[in-house]
Scaffold this motif. Structure first.
Motif, PDB file in Angstrom:
ATOM      1  N   ARG B 148      59.272 -22.641  -2.695  1.00 46.23           N
ATOM      2  CA  ARG B 148      58.058 -22.567  -1.846  1.00 46.23           C
ATOM      3  C   ARG B 148      57.588 -21.124  -1.733  1.00 46.23           C
ATOM      4  O   ARG B 148      56.392 -20.829  -1.722  1.00 46.23           O
ATOM      5  N   ASN B 210      58.776 -26.076   5.557  1.00 43.60           N
ATOM      6  CA  ASN B 210      58.148 -27.018   4.614  1.00 43.60           C
ATOM      7  C   ASN B 210      56.983 -27.758   5.289  1.00 43.60           C
ATOM      8  O   ASN B 210      56.812 -28.966   5.109  1.00 43.60           O
ATOM      9  N   TRP B 215      50.617 -25.340   4.464  1.00 40.80           N
ATOM     10  CA  TRP B 215      50.389 -25.072   3.037  1.00 40.80           C
ATOM     11  C   TRP B 215      48.971 -25.449   2.653  1.00 40.80           C
ATOM     12  O   TRP B 215      48.282 -24.710   1.949  1.00 40.80           O
TER      13      TRP B 215
END
Lengths: 176, 238
Positions: B148, B210, B215
């Protein structure tokens, strides 16, 4: 060897308190000024109270030297902790007597001597030894320089020798 | 496409659209604080607070005023607060005396005055700092977070050294350095301080937690930069 009056068992703090009981405090009035960058206001006491020592009395001079006042913002007054001043003065007496022993013992390394170690191990609250030590301090003070506690003259040396003998006698009797 | 619209920019008047000022909550702090505030005895004592001495600093005075006016500064960084505090200074008239016996300040006055505003240069220097601080706390604990981190570096761009590095520490440093570089010249032309801070925060949230919403936001913001226009707002996914 000269015999001294005084000593015996008593709370050493109580020996100092009479010198302190009349101490006052500063008035809580402060002048306010700006620093050079104008980003801080500094408060400085308008008049600082300082006690006056009794001339010629080493204990009085000692407690005056140890004078310390604190400010209680909640109560809006200054206050002094008399017992704290007394304790500091007693610590100073012990420290000065250790210096006295170090300066006057006729050995190469006085700090390794039994007498020096004995004095260093006496606690300021020792009711048995401290009264005598305080009186000894008053006794030697007029006859010695007040930083090194070495004798001022030949006459002074008699008194410092006397004091050392008394301390040695105390050590022999009370050292564990 | 609607998701890439800058609604806030469209709402600005034509002068603001032309001059492109930076929007920051620090200006809100400043505008909610008075231009001049007289300090009496009770205020002086309150400004001292828990500090050891009786001196007061502009910093303590400004924080006191913010608390008094209900301004929430919990999100402000030290640098941001410092910038706001630099807009104030003390002014003394006469020779004021703080008298605790009478609980007064007599013989003079003390005021806290606003001497300036947060100019564009100062605000530019503060852009994204909170996000960079957050991103500096990135920790990489598993292969998932390392990949990531690589993805974030691809989005941020110009992170070749970080992409080539094998050490997670070097990769993290590359991300933080790149964020600093972006905001040094405001490469992405973000004109909203809160949005600028979120770049680093989204980076952290995606790498460490996450967080796919973070994102998505980061990617969409990057797309908006291709318009080469100032960015004031973005439709965020939560």
């Amino acid at each position: 060897m000269y015999i001294l009056d005084g000593g015996g068992c008593m709370n050493p703090i109580n020996m100092m308190l009479p010198y302190i009981e009349n101490f006052g405090c500063s008035e809580p009035i402060f002048n306010l000024t700006l620093n050079s960058r104008n980003d801080r206001v500094d408060a400085s006491l308008q008049e600082t109270y300082l006690p006056t020592a009794i001339e010629g009395d080493p204990l009085s001079e000692l407690v005056v030297k140890m004078y310390n006042e604190s400010f209680d913002i909640g109560q809006k007054t200054f206050y002094i902790d008399k017992e704290y001043i007394a304790r500091r003065a007693l610590h100073e007496v012990l420290s000065n007597m250790a210096t006295f022993v170090e300066s006057n013992l006729d050995t190469k390394k006085p700090k390794l001597s039994k007498l020096y170690k004995f004095i260093r191990n006496v606690g300021y609250s020792n009711e048995l030894l401290m009264p005598t030590i305080v009186h000894l301090y008053k006794y030697i003070y007029p006859h010695t320089y007040n930083t090194t506690f070495q004798p001022l003259n030949i006459e002074g040396k008699k008194h410092t020798d006397n004091a050392l003998l008394i301390l040695e006698a105390l050590r022999k009797k009370y050292e564990k | 496409m609607g998701v890439f619209d800058d609604k806030r920019f469209d709402e600005l008047d034509w002068i603001s659209q032309a001059t492109e000022p930076i929007e920051s909550e620090l200006n809100t702090y400043l505008s909610n604080l008075p231009d001049k505030y007289s300090i009496d005895f009770a205020t002086y004592i309150a400004m001292i607070g828990d500090s050891y001495g009786l001196n007061i600093s502009v910093s303590a005075a400004v924080r006191f005023l913010m608390n008094k006016n209900g301004i929430n500064r919990s999100n402000a960084t030290w640098e941001q607060m410092d910038a706001v505090e630099k807009c104030f200074q003390f002014e003394i008239t006469g020779n004021p005396v703080l008298n605790f016996k009478e609980s007064t300040i007599a013989n003079g006055t003390i005021d806290l005055i606003k001497i300036g505003i947060l100019d564009e240069k100062t605000l530019e220097g503060l852009l994204g700092q909170r996000g960079i601080q957050t991103a500096s706390g990135l920790y990489v604990s598993n292969p998932g977070s390392i990949s990531r981190l690589n993805e974030v570096m691809e989005i941020l761009g110009k992170c070749d050294n970080g992409l080539r590095a094998r050490s997670p520490r070097m990769k993290r440093r590359a991300v933080v350095d790149r964020l600093k570089e972006i905001f040094k010249t405001n490469e992405w032309k973000i004109k909203n301080a809160d949005l600028a801070d979120k770049v680093g925060i989204w980076t952290y949230q995606y790498v460490v937690n996450n967080n796919l919403a973070a994102w998505s936001n980061l990617c969409r913001l990057k797309v908006m930069t291709h318009k080469n226009q100032c960015i004031y707002s973005m439709e965020e996914v939560v």
